[in-house]
Motif scaffolding. Sequence first.
Motif, PDB file in Angstrom:
ATOM      1  N   PRO A 220      38.944  19.798  20.129  1.00 24.29           N
ATOM      2  CA  PRO A 220      39.129  18.373  20.498  1.00 24.29           C
ATOM      3  C   PRO A 220      37.924  18.218  21.667  1.00 24.29           C
ATOM      4  O   PRO A 220      37.666  16.994  21.985  1.00 24.29           O
ATOM      5  CB  PRO A 220      40.465  18.139  20.874  1.00 24.29           C
ATOM      6  N   PHE A 221      37.540  19.071  22.417  1.00 23.68           N
ATOM      7  CA  PHE A 221      36.637  19.019  23.537  1.00 23.68           C
ATOM      8  C   PHE A 221      35.976  20.327  23.746  1.00 23.68           C
ATOM      9  O   PHE A 221      36.539  21.505  23.323  1.00 23.68           O
ATOM     10  CB  PHE A 221      37.166  18.466  24.774  1.00 23.68           C
ATOM     11  N   ILE A 222      34.930  20.160  24.610  1.00 21.19           N
ATOM     12  CA  ILE A 222      34.280  21.759  24.810  1.00 21.19           C
ATOM     13  C   ILE A 222      34.714  22.306  26.027  1.00 21.19           C
ATOM     14  O   ILE A 222      35.382  21.698  26.919  1.00 21.19           O
ATOM     15  CB  ILE A 222      32.757  21.342  24.797  1.00 21.19           C
ATOM     16  N   LYS A 223      34.355  23.421  26.406  1.00 17.98           N
ATOM     17  CA  LYS A 223      34.950  24.103  27.522  1.00 17.98           C
ATOM     18  C   LYS A 223      34.043  23.385  28.641  1.00 17.98           C
ATOM     19  O   LYS A 223      32.926  23.246  28.593  1.00 17.98           O
ATOM     20  CB  LYS A 223      34.559  25.535  27.416  1.00 17.98           C
ATOM     21  N   PRO A 224      34.799  22.998  29.962  1.00 16.41           N
ATOM     22  CA  PRO A 224      34.332  22.391  30.957  1.00 16.41           C
ATOM     23  C   PRO A 224      33.236  23.206  31.739  1.00 16.41           C
ATOM     24  O   PRO A 224      33.210  24.636  31.638  1.00 16.41           O
ATOM     25  CB  PRO A 224      35.464  21.839  31.693  1.00 16.41           C
ATOM     26  N   THR A 225      32.393  22.566  32.236  1.00 14.00           N
ATOM     27  CA  THR A 225      31.483  23.328  33.366  1.00 14.00           C
ATOM     28  C   THR A 225      31.665  22.704  34.778  1.00 14.00           C
ATOM     29  O   THR A 225      31.887  21.542  35.145  1.00 14.00           O
ATOM     30  CB  THR A 225      29.854  22.788  32.973  1.00 14.00           C
ATOM     31  N   LEU A 226      31.598  23.744  35.670  1.00 12.98           N
ATOM     32  CA  LEU A 226      32.083  23.427  37.048  1.00 12.98           C
ATOM     33  C   LEU A 226      30.600  23.975  37.850  1.00 12.98           C
ATOM     34  O   LEU A 226      30.316  25.265  37.810  1.00 12.98           O
ATOM     35  CB  LEU A 226      33.436  24.292  37.364  1.00 12.98           C
ATOM     36  N   ASN A 227      30.290  22.979  38.816  1.00 14.41           N
ATOM     37  CA  ASN A 227      28.942  23.410  39.578  1.00 14.41           C
ATOM     38  C   ASN A 227      29.453  22.909  40.945  1.00 14.41           C
ATOM     39  O   ASN A 227      30.096  22.275  41.259  1.00 14.41           O
ATOM     40  CB  ASN A 227      27.915  22.608  39.255  1.00 14.41           C
ATOM     41  N   ALA A 228      28.867  23.814  42.043  1.00 19.26           N
ATOM     42  CA  ALA A 228      28.990  23.407  43.426  1.00 19.26           C
ATOM     43  C   ALA A 228      27.586  22.997  43.922  1.00 19.26           C
ATOM     44  O   ALA A 228      26.679  23.748  43.610  1.00 19.26           O
ATOM     45  CB  ALA A 228      29.595  24.414  44.252  1.00 19.26           C
ATOM     46  N   LYS A 229      27.493  21.976  44.731  1.00 15.75           N
ATOM     47  CA  LYS A 229      26.262  21.730  45.134  1.00 15.75           C
ATOM     48  C   LYS A 229      26.393  21.545  46.845  1.00 15.75           C
ATOM     49  O   LYS A 229      27.292  21.241  47.368  1.00 15.75           O
ATOM     50  CB  LYS A 229      25.769  20.323  44.825  1.00 15.75           C
ATOM     51  N   PRO A 230      25.302  22.114  47.586  1.00 13.70           N
ATOM     52  CA  PRO A 230      23.959  22.468  47.250  1.00 13.70           C
ATOM     53  C   PRO A 230      24.026  23.953  46.520  1.00 13.70           C
ATOM     54  O   PRO A 230      23.169  23.926  45.760  1.00 13.70           O
ATOM     55  CB  PRO A 230      23.123  22.550  48.489  1.00 13.70           C
ATOM     56  N   SER A 231      25.091  24.684  46.718  1.00 17.50           N
ATOM     57  CA  SER A 231      25.185  25.805  46.189  1.00 17.50           C
ATOM     58  C   SER A 231      26.749  26.546  46.203  1.00 17.50           C
ATOM     59  O   SER A 231      27.599  25.953  46.993  1.00 17.50           O
ATOM     60  CB  SER A 231      24.245  27.013  46.303  1.00 17.50           C
ATOM     61  N   SER A 232      26.759  27.420  45.587  1.00 17.14           N
ATOM     62  CA  SER A 232      28.280  28.387  45.897  1.00 17.14           C
ATOM     63  C   SER A 232      28.385  29.019  46.982  1.00 17.14           C
ATOM     64  O   SER A 232      29.238  29.516  47.303  1.00 17.14           O
ATOM     65  CB  SER A 232      28.538  29.095  44.633  1.00 17.14           C
ATOM     66  N   ASN A 233      27.126  29.348  47.630  1.00 13.21           N
ATOM     67  CA  ASN A 233      27.119  29.986  49.044  1.00 13.21           C
ATOM     68  C   ASN A 233      26.536  29.011  50.158  1.00 13.21           C
ATOM     69  O   ASN A 233      25.414  28.475  50.125  1.00 13.21           O
ATOM     70  CB  ASN A 233      25.990  31.163  49.113  1.00 13.21           C
ATOM     71  N   VAL A 234      27.537  28.792  51.008  1.00  9.57           N
ATOM     72  CA  VAL A 234      27.289  27.610  51.883  1.00  9.57           C
ATOM     73  C   VAL A 234      27.863  28.306  53.468  1.00  9.57           C
ATOM     74  O   VAL A 234      28.216  29.132  53.524  1.00  9.57           O
ATOM     75  CB  VAL A 234      28.005  26.323  51.889  1.00  9.57           C
ATOM     76  N   THR A 235      27.401  27.479  54.479  1.00  4.97           N
ATOM     77  CA  THR A 235      27.802  27.677  55.768  1.00  4.97           C
ATOM     78  C   THR A 235      28.727  26.883  56.214  1.00  4.97           C
ATOM     79  O   THR A 235      28.778  25.590  55.912  1.00  4.97           O
ATOM     80  CB  THR A 235      26.446  27.928  56.718  1.00  4.97           C
ATOM     81  N   GLU A 236      29.773  27.335  57.426  1.00  2.00           N
ATOM     82  CA  GLU A 236      30.452  26.621  57.863  1.00  2.00           C
ATOM     83  C   GLU A 236      29.958  25.127  58.489  1.00  2.00           C
ATOM     84  O   GLU A 236      28.878  25.256  59.174  1.00  2.00           O
ATOM     85  CB  GLU A 236      31.332  27.244  59.094  1.00  2.00           C
ATOM     86  N   GLY A 237      30.627  24.019  58.100  1.00  4.53           N
ATOM     87  CA  GLY A 237      30.050  22.818  58.770  1.00  4.53           C
ATOM     88  C   GLY A 237      29.140  22.005  57.625  1.00  4.53           C
ATOM     89  O   GLY A 237      28.893  20.771  57.966  1.00  4.53           O
ATOM     90  N   ASP A 238      28.801  22.785  56.632  1.00  6.75           N
ATOM     91  CA  ASP A 238      27.876  22.035  55.560  1.00  6.75           C
ATOM     92  C   ASP A 238      28.732  21.502  54.786  1.00  6.75           C
ATOM     93  O   ASP A 238      29.973  21.925  54.511  1.00  6.75           O
ATOM     94  CB  ASP A 238      26.924  23.234  54.742  1.00  6.75           C
ATOM     95  N   ARG A 239      28.445  20.291  54.060  1.00  6.17           N
ATOM     96  CA  ARG A 239      29.085  19.429  53.047  1.00  6.17           C
ATOM     97  C   ARG A 239      28.932  20.176  51.792  1.00  6.17           C
ATOM     98  O   ARG A 239      27.647  20.428  51.376  1.00  6.17           O
ATOM     99  CB  ARG A 239      28.690  18.207  53.143  1.00  6.17           C
TER     100      ARG A 239
END
Length: 730
Positions: A220-239
Motif C-alpha cells: 500500500p506504500f513503500i518503505k519510508p526513508t529517514l534522513n538527518a541534516k546537516p548529517s548524522s554526525n553533529v556536535t553539541e549545540g548544533d541544530r
Amino acid sequence: MYLALLVIFLQCSELYTQERVFTFNTVEIKIRPSVKVKNGARMSVFCHADISKSTDFQLKHNFTIFKNGKPVFMSISDREDAQYEIPVARSSDTGEYECTVEAGGKTKSSNSLHVWVTGMTKPILTAEEKEVLEGEVVKLRCELPEEVPPLHFFFRKIKMNSTPKEKHVYEPYRNFSEVTFSVEEGDNILYFDCFGKRSVLLEFESSEHSNRTLVTVKEPFIKPTLNAKPSSNVTEGDRIQFECSTVVARMRDIEIILQKNKTILKSVQDEKILKYSAVATLEDSGEYLCKVEQGRASKTTKLNVVVSELFPKPILSASRSNLDENKELTLSCSISGFRKANFSILRKNSNGDISLKNSRNLTMRVNVNDTGSFICKAEVKGIVKESNPVMVNIYAPVSKPTLSVVSGLPEVVLGKPLRLICRSAMGTPPITFRFHKGNEVKTIVTNDTYAMFLDENIRQNDKKGYKCDARNNHSSGMKTSNILNITVIVPITSASLGSIPYGEVEDGHETAFLCSVKEGSWPIHFRIFRKTDHEVLLFETSENADRIVWRKKAMNRQDTGTYYCMASNRANVDVKSHPITISVILAVWQKGVIAASVLIPIAGAVTFASWWFLCKKKKAKGPSMEMSGSALATNLTSEKLTGQHNDGDYYSGSGYIEDSENHMKTTDETKGPDLESADVEYTEVEVSTLDPHRAPVQKGTETVYSEIRKSNNDSVENRHSRIQGHPDAT
C-alpha cells in the motif's frame, strides 16, 4: 366319526409341530479383507447363523447389521448367510459392527467387531481472495467432505525462505473450518495449505495435505526513508533536523511516526513527509526510528545519530565534606581543558534546586541547616551541563548525655533484665554511644539521638555503676554522662506466720502474731488476714525489717478462724504464708458462772424439799415423833460423817465452816454477782448444822458445796492441762 377325525388331526398337528423344532447355536460376523481396511478399498461384512433343526424344513432369516448401535443393513433370506457390501470404504465407516438374526420367533446376536478404515480423504482448501494488500487478511476454508466430525484442522502460511506459520482449529460438529491470516510487512508471495486429523482408539490419524493455494501481496506504500541534516554526525549545540517520507497508493488513514528509544518525538497523519528539529546534546545520540502505518500494515526505517561532546561535564569540589558548624566551606567548579563557560553553584532541594551564586567559586560560613548536596552547572552555546552532586555534612557538637533506666526508677529486680537509655539532647546525627559497666565497655551503638542498652547479667551484690558517652564527627570529641548506680531488689521468699499463744486462746486474752520472711529487700509491706467466708485484712504495715509483731489485745469468740500473712516489696511479688488456725475458748471464770447458774438452782430445790418433808412429819406425829426424829437424825449424822471419812473429804466442827466460808469468799471474788445469792443459801444451811437434831439438813448443805467445789477444781485443772500441752504455753 367327527370325534375320531379330530383326534387324528390333533395327533398329526402334534407330529408336525415336533418336526419343526430348531435352535440357534451361534451367530458370527466377519469382515473382509480384515478389520483394518484402507481408505477407498472395498469392504464386505458377512453375517452367518449356525442353526440346529429337528428335521429338514425351511426358515426365513431376518438379518440386521448394526454400526455403532445403528442399523446399516437389513435382509430376509432362506439361507443362513447375509453379506453387506461397501464398495469404497471411508474413515466414516470406522466403528463397532454387530449382526442380529431373527427366525421363527427366536433372535440371536453376534459379538461386536471393531472395524478401522485407515487413512483420510484429501482436504480441499479455498482462499476468498487471490490478491491482497499488506495489512489486510487472507480468509481460508478447509473441508473434508467424506469425513465425520469431530475433526482437527491445521492451516499453514508458507513464505519463501522462512518457517511456515500454523494455526489449529478443532471442529466437534463440522467437517470444515475457516481461518484468517494477516498479511505483514515483507509478505510478497504467499502459499497456503491445510490437513486434517481425527482420533481413533486414542490415536491420531492424519490426512494428506490439501492443494497449495497461491496469494499475491501488493504494497500500500513503500518503505519510508529517514534522513538527518546537516548529517548524522553533529556536535553539541548544533541544530539537527530529521525528515521521514514515503510513497503511498492512497492517502487515507496513513500515519508517520518518529521515535527514539520507544519515546515518540513527533507524528503526522495523512501526510507523506514528517520533519523534526532540535539542538543536539549528548543525550540525543542513539538510534532513531521512522514508522509508517496504514490499517494493519506498517513499515519502519532506522538511522543512527552520533553527537560529539562540545565540552566535558563540570566537576564540583568542596574544601571539606565533614566540618563543624560556623566554619568556612569553599566550593569550586571547573571544566577540564575548558574555561569559557558560564558557571553557577546550587544546593539540591526536593522542591527545586536553590541557586547560591553564579560563579566558579563560593565561600560560605555554614550551619547545620546547610547539610546537603551541592552541584554546579556550566553553559556553553546554550548547552547546559550539570556536575555530579557533592555531599557536605555540617556537625553541631553533642551535649552531655543523660543515662537513665527505661522503667523510670534506678532499680532492678534480681533476675530481671535492666534496660538503660542514653540520650544526647543536642548534636548532629549520627551519634555513636558507648555503654560502660564499671570500667568495662559493654556495647557500642550508632543512632540518631539515643541508644538502648540491655544488661541481663544482674547479680545480688552488683555494686558497679553505669555510664555512657556520646560523640559524633564534630571536633569537640566525646562527652560522658554521670555515673548511674542501680539498686538491686531481692524478691521476698518464704513468708511464715506464728502466734503466742498458739492454737487456743482464752476469751478476752491477748494474742501476738509474728509474720516473718526468709529473704527480701527492705522496706517490706506486711499484711495479716483472717479468712472466713471472705478474706478480712486485719493489719498492714511497711517496715525496714524482715519481721513484724502484731498484738490483738482482747480475743473473742468471733476471732476464731484461719489466719495467714502476705509480704511484698518493690519486686511486686506477693508471698503468702501457710495458714494457722486460732480457737477462742471460754475463760475459767466464765465456766464457773455457767456451772453456778446450773447447780445453785438444783441445790435450792433439794434444800426446799428436805425442809418441806420434815415440817410435814412434825405436824403428823407430835412430840413423840420429834424424839424419834432426833434419834434418827443423830444416826443419819453419824452415818454421814462416817461416809465422809471413808471418802477422804472429812471436815468437822468450826474448821469445816471456816473452810467453807473461805472457799465461798474466793468463789465470790472470781465468779461475780451470780454466786452471791448462792452464798446466802449456804449461810442458812450452815446455821442449821449447829443443831444436832437437824443433821439431815447439814447433809444437804455438804452435798451442794462439794458439787460446786468439784466443778471449779475441774475447770482449773482443765485449763492447766491445756496450757501445758501447747507448744507456746510459756
